[in-house]
Design an enzyme around this catalytic site. Structure first.
Site, PDB file in Angstrom:
ATOM      1  CG  ASP A 135       2.520  -2.571   9.592  1.00 44.11           C
ATOM      2  OD1 ASP A 135       2.431  -3.970   9.219  1.00 44.11           O
ATOM      3  OD2 ASP A 135       2.592  -1.834   8.517  1.00 44.11           O
TER       4      ASP A 135
ATOM      5  CG  ASP B 128       6.166  -3.105  10.301  1.00 46.35           C
ATOM      6  OD1 ASP B 128       6.858  -3.718   9.244  1.00 46.35           O
ATOM      7  OD2 ASP B 128       5.769  -1.960  10.261  1.00 46.35           O
TER       8      ASP B 128
ATOM      9  CB  THR C  43      -1.773   7.237  -3.049  1.00 51.04           C
ATOM     10  OG1 THR C  43      -1.335   6.009  -3.174  1.00 51.04           O
ATOM     11  CG2 THR C  43      -1.107   8.040  -3.744  1.00 51.04           C
TER      12      THR C  43
ATOM     13  NE  ARG D  99      -2.365   0.812   3.636  1.00 46.50           N
ATOM     14  CZ  ARG D  99      -3.112   1.187   4.611  1.00 46.50           C
ATOM     15  NH1 ARG D  99      -4.646   1.082   4.566  1.00 46.50           N
ATOM     16  NH2 ARG D  99      -2.380   1.459   5.849  1.00 46.50           N
TER      17      ARG D  99
HETATM   18  C1  PRP Z   1      -1.272  -4.110   4.633  1.00 48.72           C
HETATM   19  C2  PRP Z   1      -2.181  -5.189   4.974  1.00 48.72           C
HETATM   20  C3  PRP Z   1      -3.103  -5.234   3.691  1.00 48.72           C
HETATM   21  C4  PRP Z   1      -3.101  -3.808   3.541  1.00 48.72           C
HETATM   22  C5  PRP Z   1      -4.604  -3.436   3.954  1.00 48.72           C
HETATM   23  O1  PRP Z   1      -0.274  -4.386   3.932  1.00 48.72           O
HETATM   24  O2  PRP Z   1      -1.512  -6.360   5.291  1.00 48.72           O
HETATM   25  O3  PRP Z   1      -2.218  -5.701   2.632  1.00 48.72           O
HETATM   26  O4  PRP Z   1      -2.203  -3.285   3.990  1.00 48.72           O
HETATM   27  O5  PRP Z   1      -4.844  -2.224   3.653  1.00 48.72           O
HETATM   28  P1  PRP Z   1      -5.908  -1.690   2.406  1.00 48.72           P
HETATM   29  O6  PRP Z   1      -7.101  -2.424   2.895  1.00 48.72           O
HETATM   30  O7  PRP Z   1      -5.998  -0.223   2.723  1.00 48.72           O
HETATM   31  O8  PRP Z   1      -5.274  -2.011   1.076  1.00 48.72           O
HETATM   32  P2  PRP Z   1       1.153  -3.330   3.764  1.00 48.72           P
HETATM   33  O9  PRP Z   1       0.947  -2.453   2.369  1.00 48.72           O
HETATM   34  O10 PRP Z   1       1.362  -2.881   5.049  1.00 48.72           O
HETATM   35  O11 PRP Z   1       2.215  -4.301   3.190  1.00 48.72           O
HETATM   36  P3  PRP Z   1       2.828  -5.740   4.123  1.00 48.72           P
HETATM   37  O12 PRP Z   1       1.847  -6.663   4.103  1.00 48.72           O
HETATM   38  O13 PRP Z   1       3.936  -6.071   3.167  1.00 48.72           O
HETATM   39  O14 PRP Z   1       3.343  -5.124   5.294  1.00 48.72           O
END
Ligand code: PRP
Length: 207
Positions: free
Chosen positions: A199, A202, A107, A103
């Site tokens: 997170d 993390d 944005t 994500r």
């Molecule tokens: C997080 C989570 C989802 C997303 C959710 O991933 O695991 O994939 O954000 O957000 P959304 O519903 O607003 O799209 P992240 O982008 O932090 O990546 P990661 O899993 O690699 O930590």
């Protein structure tokens, strides 16, 4: 509107509370994610189709069943990885197809970086795995990818959802049931679920 299934199982509530706790360490966090995935998978597979099958017991023949559909797990990298092992304890024969999305912090839109799906679909049902359904952008993008691949029967399995994410996924894909352990209050201004658990990527991977 999608069917939204929020688990009422006491073990799910107990384990989710431990998972949310800021003092839960990475190792315990990963173990809880695995256990919650198994419990939610049990609930999300209640409607699997069965075909009849007889089996020989030590005492004779018994009428039985086997599940019919070929299932694909689709963990959204990275955080979805933690849900794979728990689900595979119940469904050891599934295929696992990884989709890489992150994500964009500014944005909040999903950016695709990994997709090795073959041209033709190899499964009949997909379970999209991601602990967090925040804005819903990542889940919608993944379901878009799977529908373009040719799979129509898709479910989302996650741990915590924001109302905003449920609304977005439901509007975009009303035929995708959503299975989660909890629906929280809201998203904050940087797109984190409140109260949530922080997170999920993390906390699983110590980053
Ligand atoms: C997080 C989570 C989802 C997303 C959710 O991933 O695991 O994939 O954000 O957000 P959304 O519903 O607003 O799209 P992240 O982008 O932090 O990546 P990661 O899993 O690699 O930590």
């Amino acid at each position: 509107m999608s069917q939204v299934h929020v688990s009422t199982h006491p073990l799910v509530k107990h384990k989710l509370t431990l998972l949310r706790d800021v003092s839960t360490d990475h190792r315990s966090f990963r173990e809880l994610v695995r256990e919650l995935a198994l419990l939610l998978c049990y609930e999300a597979t209640m409607d699997l189709k069965l075909v009849s099958k007889s089996v020989t017991t030590p005492m004779g023949e018994a009428h039985g069943y086997r599940t019919e559909d070929t299932i694909g797990l689709v963990p959204i990298l990275r955080a979805g990885l933690g849900l794979v092992d728990g689900v595979m304890e119940l469904l050891p024969s599934v295929q696992v197809w990884h989709i890489g999305l992150y994500r964009d912090e500014r944005t909040l839109r999903p950016v695709e970086y990994y997709n090795k799906l073959p041209t033709a679909p190899t499964v009949q049902i997909c379970l999209v795995l991601d602990p967090m359904l925040a804005t819903g952008g990542s889940a919608v993008a993944t379901v878009d990818i799977l529908k373009r691949w040719g799979v129509e029967r898709i479910k989302f399995l996650g741990l915590i959802a924001a109302p905003e994410g449920i609304e977005r996924l439901s509007k975009a894909h009303p035929n995708v049931p959503i299975h989660v352990a909890a629906v929280d209050d809201h998203l904050n201004d940087i797109g984190f679920i409140v109260p949530g658990l922080g997170d999920a990527g993390d906390r699983q991977f110590g980053t």
